[in-house]
Write a protein that holds these residues in place. Structure first.
Motif: not given
Length: 101
Positions: A52, A54, A57, A63, A66-67, A73-75, A88-89, A91
């Motif tokens: 995991r 973070s 945004e 992003s 990591y993708q 993204y976990t939501g 932070e978001l 993942m």
């Protein structure tokens, strides 16, 4: 030229990539991909099932990295950003057992 930090989360099955930074002179040369892959190899050796992290945004470069490495993204929302408004978001990436050990 780059550095990262990682640790096991409270759930021993989960490893967190806590921070990663690549010197501007080394960017665009694959150092970022190699750092993420090194953390992933370490996580597999520790028998973690999930990696995991973070991402801030709006940090489209991170992003995309990591993708590209298979994170989704976990939501979930991570820590509050320094601006005191955004978060932070989170993942994550499911890890299969290491074949090479």
């Amino acid at each position: 030229m780059g550095r990262d930090r990682c640790a096991h989360a409270s759930d021993g099955n989960v490893v967190e990539l806590i921070s990663m930074w690549v010197a501007p002179v080394a960017r665009g040369r694959g150092v970022d991909d190699e750092l993420v892959l090194a953390v992933e190899r370490w996580a597999r050796r520790t028998r973690a099932g999930v990696l995991r992290l973070s991402v801030a945004e709006g940090n489209e470069g991170a992003s995309a990295l990591y993708q590209r490495q298979g994170f989704v993204y976990t939501g979930e929302l991570g820590n509050l950003m320094p601006d005191g408004v955004r978060r932070e978001l989170v993942m994550s990436k499911k890890l299969s057992p290491s074949v090479a050990g």
